[in-house]
Structure formats: structure tokens, C-alpha cells
Design a protein around this motif. Structure first.
Motif, short mmCIF file in Angstrom:
data_model
loop_
_atom_site.label_atom_id
_atom_site.label_comp_id
_atom_site.label_asym_id
_atom_site.label_seq_id
_atom_site.Cartn_x
_atom_site.Cartn_y
_atom_site.Cartn_z
N ALA A 153 42.67 51.85 43.60
CA ALA A 153 43.83 51.79 44.50
C ALA A 153 44.62 50.51 44.23
CB ALA A 153 43.37 51.83 45.96
N CYS A 154 43.94 49.48 43.75
CA CYS A 154 44.59 48.20 43.48
C CYS A 154 44.58 47.82 42.01
CB CYS A 154 43.90 47.09 44.28
SG CYS A 154 44.17 47.22 46.05
N HIS A 155 43.60 48.31 41.26
CA HIS A 155 43.46 47.86 39.88
C HIS A 155 43.56 49.00 38.88
CE1 HIS A 155 42.05 43.88 41.04
NE2 HIS A 155 41.11 44.41 41.80
N GLU A 156 44.32 48.74 37.81
CA GLU A 156 44.29 49.63 36.67
C GLU A 156 43.24 49.10 35.71
OE1 GLU A 156 48.25 50.22 34.96
OE2 GLU A 156 47.27 50.45 33.00
N ARG A 157 42.60 49.99 34.98
CA ARG A 157 41.73 49.54 33.88
C ARG A 157 41.73 50.62 32.82
NH1 ARG A 157 37.21 46.11 32.23
NH2 ARG A 157 35.74 47.43 31.12
N ASP A 158 41.89 50.24 31.59
CA ASP A 158 41.93 51.20 30.49
C ASP A 158 42.93 52.33 30.74
OD1 ASP A 158 39.91 49.68 29.44
OD2 ASP A 158 38.30 51.06 30.01
N GLY A 159 44.04 51.98 31.34
CA GLY A 159 45.08 52.98 31.57
C GLY A 159 44.80 53.92 32.73
#
Ligand code: HEC
Ligand code: HEC
Ligand code: HEC
Ligand code: HEC
Length: 476
Positions: A375-381
Motif C-alpha cells: 500500500a505504501c511501497h513498490e518493490r520490483d515493479g
């Protein structure tokens, strides 16, 4: 109306409970729309990671991956044991701590929650154990009587300010997971910025309507104690902030029942006596409520272990048991699963034998979906705040505008395990992210999750990110 089949009237009974049952059948989601910040409820148990990442895809393997998420987030594994090799992955969770439940909820609300939680919160993940044709309303009365004795002292918190609460709610990160109020413009949003409707589904929270005001404040101060699942993180609020938020979240209309229903329920409720209370306590164990809830007042380890067929023995093709579209009765819980969820669960059950323990990269992905870190962080797209919700991530001063999206959005987690020192990573995960942070402009904090649920990231992130020299690798 699907509900009418769940609450068949019981003609000719002596207690008047039949009247109640009949009336309940006329009620469709009595409180679901009450508060302006409530998401439109769906008619099935809402699991955010499944909803966002797995429900819209037809690829069978991807759907099955979502099914594994459901097996855990609906706590199927509390009753149906996973194979040994998957025990750590499919650990399930401990549901709401019921100590003090009678200080949060009125007896009538407790009764409705036990009879059929879906009346009170249509999209709840708590299944009904009293919705079947054989349900015994005297048992519900006993449970109500016992739960009614579970009071806790709630400090006399001040009554907060609704407007301040509304502003806070839309600025500090609640709206990363929960719904924004339609039409509300958070303070500090530039005049020319357009506010779009959020497109992704929001985490429901309409029990807030029912909770006693001071108890709601108390909950917001200590969500990790009230909800041991750790799915609702702690924002380290002070009492004033928590009271303002509580005032805002309770500003919707109270649960309104038709007068004849309230009267019938009141008339049908027996006066609790010691014997009834004791019967309720025994039923909590007999009905295996303690598969999910720790026995209030009990010692550690008072959770019942799985007692039904192991997962591996469940028939994925069945339309019965917990997959049933109608409440079955007996000890079989009713979840009200929708078709996509049933397909996903069946696909997961079919792949159970071949499933391997997760490698670290996939484990990060799996846990981030469970806890909604996305909800707050993107990781690896994958994941990250939805564009329409970016306006609800506040910043402290105008200078932050020069930083663009970095000025108010939490960082993407690509490579975090390599760029952060072990000390800093621990500080971020276990509750002191703001201290010594290089991002003093952010109004949204890194909230505190229950230690046990974020602990795995301490090893997983460095293991994956150092191995790939900071270059993100895609899971799957
Ligand atoms: C509170 C305990 C409990 C929970 C939680 C639970 N079940 Fe069940 N389930 C039962 C009981 C009891 C039965 C009846 C058969 C038995 O005793 O194993 C059953 C039966 C079933 C059956 C039919 C058995 C068969 O092979 O014909 C399926 C399928 C099933 N459950 C799947 C699930 C799924 C999926 C979940 C999570 C969404 C779930 N169950 C959660 C207790 C539970
Ligand atoms: C990372 C996602 C996330 C964020 C951010 C978040 N919540 Fe929650 N919240 C949840 C989840 C998930 C639940 C349901 C937990 C459960 O099922 O026990 C929940 C439950 C609640 C409830 C209990 C009501 C109910 O029906 O279960 C309230 C009240 C609440 N949140 C308020 C807030 C407020 C106020 C904020 C901001 C300070 C906030 N939440 C931020 C995920 C979040
Ligand atoms: C499969 C797991 C599961 C079982 C079995 C279960 N519950 Fe729950 N229960 C939950 C979850 C999860 C919640 C939180 C629901 C939410 O916030 O939407 C909950 C919430 C509640 C609440 C509301 C507490 C509060 O203060 O917000 C009560 C009361 C309750 N359960 C009573 C019971 C009783 C009584 C039984 C046995 C008849 C039972 N539960 C069986 C999972 C379960
Ligand atoms: C409500 C939004 C929110 C949620 C939900 C959230 N975080 Fe954060 N997180 C933040 C913010 C804001 C920061 C930046 C803190 C700072 O540097 O001051 C952060 C920082 C981090 C960092 C450090 C990143 C860096 O490069 O400095 C890690 C690691 C992290 N979070 C992991 C997680 C994990 C794991 C979860 C899920 C369990 C999670 N976060 C959930 C808001 C959130």
C-alpha cells in the motif's frame, strides 16, 4: 438477497427468537454505508492482497498463488493443518483479542457478531458459525452472556475533534489502506490538483462505527495488542491524535435497527446468570472459537490446534464444506466465498502437494502482500501507492514539493536490503524509522507492525538484495 437464506425464520418457537431471525433476514448490511470513509462493502470476505494482486487475473498459476494467500488470510489453516513442509509459510494468524470485548461493543452488537458477523460487517473475514439451518440461538445467548462479562478498563480518553480527525486521517497514511472520504480535499493539496476516485479496493473498517468511543481511541493507540494478527499497524499516535481520529471515525450514524427488531432482541435476551455465563465459556471451546481467538484470560498456547481434515485431504472439487454457497451448519463455518475465491482456493489445494517452501525473494513478495506493505511501497515493479491516493500522503512543508513524488511518498524498497545498514534496517522495521531519517518532509510514518510479523524482513531483505548487488530481481 442472499442473506434471507442465511437467516431462515423459525416458525413456532417459544422464545420469540423466530421473530428476530425473520426480521434479521430483512436487513441487508445495516451499517455498511454508515461512515463517509467506508469502502463500499463487497459480499465476500475481503483480503486486500488477494483483491489487489490476484483476483483479476485468469492465469491459473497466478490465481493459485492468490489461493495460497487466502488459505492463510482466511485462517483456513487454523482448522485444516497444512503439510509439514508448508507449516511456516501457512502459519495463519491469531484473530482479535476478545479480552475487553464488552467494553468495546454493546451486548446486542456482540450477539449480532456471533450469530452472523456478516450482518454487522458484510465483508469480514470472520466466518459465521451460527448461520446454518441447525443453529442454536440459545447457544448464541450463552456466548453473548459470557462475552458480556469480558470487560476491561478503558482510560477516560478525551473526546476528540471530528474535523481535526478528518484532516489527520487523510494525511498520515490511513488512506494507503482504508477508503478516502469521497469529495474531501485534504489540507495542503494544491488548488489545481484534481482529486480522483480511488480505484483499488480499500480495507473495510466499519466495526469503528460500533466500538465505544473511548475504546476506539484505545484500539488506535494499541492496534497490535487488540489485533495480534498484526495486519493493522501502529502509527504511534498520541492520545490527542487517536481521540481526534476516533471522533471522526465514529461520526457516522450508529447501527440503527428497526425498532421492532431491537424490541424483539431485547425481549428474547435471557438475563445472564452464572450458569449461562459458564455455558458460554464452555461453548467458546466447544464451538472452537479458539481455533482463531486466544481464549480470553487463558495462558499462552490456549489456541486450539487444527482439528478438521488436513488441507491435503480436502477435496478441491467439492461444493460442500466451507466452499458451500449456503451455510451448512454443525461445526462447518460459513465464509460466503465468491466464485473467484473458490476457484483460487481450489487451484491452491490442487497444487498443495507440489508446493515448495518459498525462496527468499518470493517470501518477501508473499509477506508484503499479506501485510499490505505494498500500500505504501513498490518493490520490483509491484505495488506502491495507487496514483489516485498519492494526495493522501502528506508532506510537512512546501520545500518538499521540489522533491516531486519523493517529497511525500514512501520510498520504493528496491535494493533496500543492500543500501541500508543492518542497524538502520532494524530501526526502520522495529519502530524508530523517523529517528535519524533522511526524509523529515514525510508526514506518513513507517508504521509499527507487530514485531513477530516484520521480523522475517530483517534477514530476507539483505539476503536477496546483497546477492543481486542491489539490482532488483523479479520474484516468480
Ligand atoms: C473453525 C474451523 C474451520 C475453518 C477456519 C475452516 N474450516 Fe473447512 N471445514 C471445517 C469442518 C468442521 C469441516 C467438516 C469436515 C471435517 O470435519 O473436516 C470442514 C470442511 C471443509 C471442506 C470439505 C471437506 C471435503 O473434502 O469434502 C473444505 C473443502 C473446506 N472445509 C475448506 C476450507 C477452506 C478453504 C477454509 C478457509 C476459507 C476453511 N475450510 C476453514 C472447519 C473449518
Ligand atoms: C497497512 C494497511 C493499514 C493502514 C495503513 C491502516 N490500517 Fe486500519 N486496518 C488494517 C487492517 C488490515 C484492518 C483489519 C484488521 C483485522 O482484520 O483484524 C484494519 C482495521 C482497522 C480498524 C478496526 C475496524 C474494523 O472494522 O476492523 C480501524 C478503526 C482502523 N483500522 C483505523 C485505521 C486508522 C485510523 C489508520 C491510520 C492511522 C489505519 N487504520 C491505517 C490495515 C491498515
Ligand atoms: C476462522 C477464524 C475465526 C473463528 C473460528 C472465529 N472468529 Fe471471531 N473473529 C475472527 C476475525 C478475523 C475477527 C476480526 C473481524 C474483523 O475485524 O472484520 C473476529 C472478530 C470477532 C469479534 C469482534 C471482536 C471485536 O472486539 O472487534 C467477536 C465478538 C468474535 N470474533 C467472536 C467469536 C466467537 C464467539 C467465535 C466462536 C463462535 C468466533 N469469533 C470464531 C476470526 C474468527
Ligand atoms: C503507511 C505507509 C507504510 C506502510 C504500510 C509500510 N511502510 Fe515502510 N516506510 C514508510 C515510510 C514513510 C518510510 C520512510 C521512513 C523514513 O525514511 O523516514 C518507510 C521505510 C521503510 C523501509 C526503509 C526503506 C529505505 O530505503 O530507507 C523499509 C525496509 C520498509 N519501510 C519496510 C516496510 C515493510 C516490510 C512494510 C510492511 C510490513 C512496510 N514498510 C509498510 C511507510 C510505510
Amino acid at each position: 438477497m442472499a442473506e434471507s437464506s442465511i437467516e431462515p425464520g423459525m416458525a413456532g418457537d417459544r422464545t420469540g427468537l423466530g421473530v428476530v431471525a425473520g426480521l434479521l433476514s430483512l436487513l441487508a448490511a445495516p451499517v455498511a454505508h454508515a461512515h463517509p470513509a467506508h469502502a463500499k462493502p463487497v459480499n465476500y470476505p475481503f483480503v486486500v492482497g488477494f483483491e489487489r494482486f490476484h483476483s483479476g487475473l485468469d492465469d491459473e498459476d497466478y490465481l493459485a498463488e492468490g489461493g495460497f494467500l487466502l488459505l492463510n488470510e482466511l485462517n483456513c489453516v487454523a482448522c485444516h493443518a497444512p503439510p509439514e513442509a508448508l507449516a511456516e509459510q501457512l502459519a495463519g494468524f491469531v484473530a482479535t483479542d476478545l479480552a475487553g470485548v464488552a467494553s468495546r461493543l454493546a451486548p446486542l452488537e456482540i450477539e449480532l457478531l456471533v450469530r452472523n458477523p456478516r450482518f454487522v460487517k458484510r465483508d469480514t473475514v470472520m466466518p459465521s458459525l451460527f448461520a446454518g439451518p441447525d443453529r442454536d440461538l440459545e447457544e448464541v445467548a450463552a456466548l453473548r452472556a459470557w462475552l458480556g462479562t469480558l470487560v476491561a478498563e478503558v482510560p477516560d480518553h478525551p473526546v476528540g475533534d471530528i474535523e481535526r480527525g478528518r484532516a489527520l486521517y487523510h494525511r498520515i497514511g490511513c488512506v494507503a489502506c482504508h477508503a478516502p472520504e469521497a469529495g474531501y480535499r485534504p489540507p495542503g493539496v494544491p488548488e489545481n490538483a484534481e482529486i480522483e476516485m480511488a480505484g483499488l479496493a480499500s480495507v473495510p473498517m466499519n466495526l469503528a462505527d460500533l466500538y465505544d468511543l473511548a475504546a476506539l481511541t484505545e484500539f488506535l493507540l494499541k492496534p497490535n495488542e487488540h489485533r495480534p494478527s498484526g495486519r493493522m499497524p501502529d502509527f504511534d499516535l498520541d492520545v490527542a491524535e487517536a481521540s481526534d481520529l476516533a471522533a471522526y471515525l465514529k461520526a457516522g450514524p450508529d447501527l440503527v435497527l428497526p425498532p421492532n427488531l431491537s424490541e424483539a432482541l431485547a425481549a428474547a435476551a435471557p438475563t445472564p446468570d452464572a450458569a449461562l455465563v459458564e455455558k458460554g465459556r464452555e461453548l467458546f471451546l466447544g464451538k472452537r472459537c479458539h481455533a482463531c481467538h486466544a481464549m480470553p484470560g487463558g495462558e499462552d498456547g490456549t489456541l486450539a490446534g487444527p482439528s478438521s481434515k488436513p488441507l491435503a485431504e480436502l477435496d478441491p472439487g467439492t461444493a460442500g464444506g466451507c466452499f458451500s454457497e449456503r451455510p451448512v451448519g454443525g461445526a462447518v463455518p460459513f465464509y460466503g466465498l465468491d466464485l473467484v475465491q473458490r476457484r483460487a482456493l481450489a487451484a491452491a489445494l490442487r497444487r498443495l502437494g507440489g508446493r515448495e517452501p518459498l525462496d527468499p525473494a518470493r517470501e518477501i513478495d508473499w509477506r508484503m502482500k499479506q501485510l499490505n506493505c505494498h500500500a505504501c511501497h513498490e518493490r520490483d515493479g509491484v505495488g506502491g501507492p495507487e496514483t489516485a491516493r498519492e494526495v493522501y500522503f502528506g508532506f510537512r512543508d512546501g520545500a518538499a514539493l521540489a522533491l516531486g513524488r519523493d517529497g511525500h511518498l514512501p520510498p520504493a524498497l528496491d535494493g533496500s536490503g543492500a543500501t541500508l545498514t543492518p542497524e538502520r534496517l532494524a530501526q526502520v522495521l522495529f519502530g524508530n524509522a523517523a529517528e535519524g531519517s533522511g526524509r523529515p518532509h514525510l508526514l506518513v510514518p513507517m508504521p509499527k507492525f507487530r514485531r513477530a510479523v516484520v521480523e522475517p524482513f530483517e534477514k530476507l531483505l539483505p539476503a536477496v538484495d546483497r546477492a543481486s548487488f542491489g539490482r532488483p530481481i523479479r520474484p516468480q
